[in-house]
Design an enzyme around this catalytic site. Structure first.
Site, PDB file in Angstrom:
ATOM      1  N   SER A   1      -0.043  91.792  30.729  1.00  8.11           N
ATOM      2  CA  SER A   1       0.649  92.544  29.912  1.00  8.11           C
ATOM      3  C   SER A   1       0.502  94.035  30.260  1.00  8.11           C
ATOM      4  O   SER A   1      -1.092  94.379  29.988  1.00  8.11           O
ATOM      5  CB  SER A   1       0.286  92.135  28.387  1.00  8.11           C
ATOM      6  OG  SER A   1      -0.181  93.120  27.450  1.00  8.11           O
ATOM      7  N   ASN A   2       0.984  94.958  29.989  1.00  7.05           N
ATOM      8  CA  ASN A   2       0.023  96.475  29.284  1.00  7.05           C
ATOM      9  C   ASN A   2      -0.496  96.858  27.921  1.00  7.05           C
ATOM     10  O   ASN A   2      -1.270  97.637  28.003  1.00  7.05           O
ATOM     11  CB  ASN A   2       0.748  97.517  29.688  1.00  7.05           C
ATOM     12  CG  ASN A   2       2.334  97.222  31.300  1.00  7.05           C
ATOM     13  OD1 ASN A   2       1.390  97.412  31.647  1.00  7.05           O
ATOM     14  ND2 ASN A   2       3.425  96.881  31.095  1.00  7.05           N
TER      15      ASN A   2
END
Ligand code: PLP
Length: 356
Positions: free
Chosen positions: A87-88
């Protein structure tokens, strides 16, 4: 900038909401001349939200301005967030927490069926570790509600220890604070497009949680701009994604105290490039990775922006006359180090046959 009537009210309300400053000034707008020529059709331009100025950038920086503004207003000292392993959002929440002097717990969900070292530990996970986030693993796969519940349990444990936790939920049923960042981005974009005299026929963005897509659409319609905003589905099919966007827009109208300017028929979601699923790049996505790199020196990631760029290229090909197609680059660049196989496969067929 002056807005008439209710419009002014909406942006005045936005400007009164708790906010922390993370995104800085206006992100660049660039013409992709080579890519446009190779794609054939309308001009392609890119708004570089991959360059928002925090820990390798991305769209979540704008979203976190309002989410962590709320956390600070509530005097939280610990942020909790859940997301896919790569996940960014998690990486940027960890970075923003550092900036604001908060602790950060991140929960990494085994949403993608991969467990190789690059996926588990490189890319965003390496950055999570560098940023000193406390990492929890959620092994149950794709289960949004379950992941949120587990996060609430961790938060309850922290509260028992005397901490003041703030949970960033990913599921539905919470106010769409993150989408406010993209209502504001719509204001930025309209000013920017006007100042360079650009005619935009369509905006294309990745549509995951839908906060970016909904915020942009809502903001443009508030400003009286009728340009279509197409969301490339990256998490679920077009029908379910449309319902998500509608729910975000309802929440935004409540948060800003204005009528919802987005009509149901105005929500455009497109899942043609979603397959084979979340976090997995199909053929068109791989072509987009290669074209962006080789035509423009631009990096797009296999999870999100390869799919939205594939949709933007498709839109450009379909509209040879009229205005430019604006591709919103939402970031995700660090994830490429967790997807070496997809990246190499994208350029592997780059012989004579692969060239246009
Ligand atoms: C999260 C993310 C998206 C999707 O944005 P939403 O607001 O969740 O729809 C798109 N691109 C990148 C790189 C992201 O990290």
């Amino acid at each position: 900038m002056q807005y008439p009537g209710e419009l002014h009210e909406a942006f005045a309300a936005l400007d009164r909401l708790p906010r922390v400053r993370l995104a800085g000034t206006v992100t660049p707008l660039e013409t992709m001349r080579n890519l446009s020529a190779r794609a054939g059709g309308a001009a392609l331009v890119v708004k570089r939200d991959d360059l928002t100025p925090l820990a390798m950038g991305g769209n979540k920086v704008r979203q976190l301005e309002f989410i962590l503004g709320d956390a600070m207003a509530k005097r939280a000292d610990t942020v909790l967030i859940t997301g896919a392993v790569q996940s960014n959002y998690v990486r940027l929440a960890a970075a923003a927490s550092r900036r604001l002097g908060l602790s950060c717990h991140v929960q990494l969900e085994a949403r993608v069926d991969r467990d190789d070292p690059a996926y588990r530990e490189s890319g965003n996970v390496l950055l999570d570790r560098l940023l000193g986030a406390t990492i929890h693993r959620y092994h149950d796969g794709e289960d949004e509600a379950g992941a949120d519940r587990r996060l609430d349990e961790i938060a309850a444990g922290l509260a028992d220890e005397g901490r003041r936790p703030y949970v960033i939920h990913l599921g539905q049923g919470h106010p769409s604070l993150g989408a406010l960042g993209y209502v504001d981005a719509a204001r930025e974009l309209v000013g920017q497009v006007e100042s360079v005299g650009l005619d935009v026929s369509r905006v294309v963005t990745a549509s995951g949680s839908g906060a970016t897509h909904a915020g942009l659409l809502f903001g443009l319609r508030l400003l009286g701009v009728p340009t279509p905003v197409a969301g490339a589905c990256v998490r679920r099919d077009a029908e379910r994604q449309r319902a998500r966007i509608a729910a975000h827009c309802d929440s935004l109208s409540q948060l800003l105290g204005v009528d919802n300017p987005v009509k149901d028929g105005d929500i455009v979601t497109d899942d043609r490039f979603f397959a084979p699923g979340y976090g997995l790049a199909g053929e068109a996505a791989r072509e987009a990775i290669r074209l962006a790199a080789h035509a423009e020196g631009l990096i797009v990631d296999p999870v999100y922006t390869a799919k939205s760029l594939a949709l933007a290229i498709d839109a450009a090909r379909a509209t040879s006359a009229g205005g430019a197609v604006l591709f919103l680059h939402t970031g995700g660049v660090p994830a490429i180090f967790a997807y070496p196989d997809d990246v190499l496969a994208a350029v592997g067929n780059d012989g004579q046959a692969g060239h246009r």
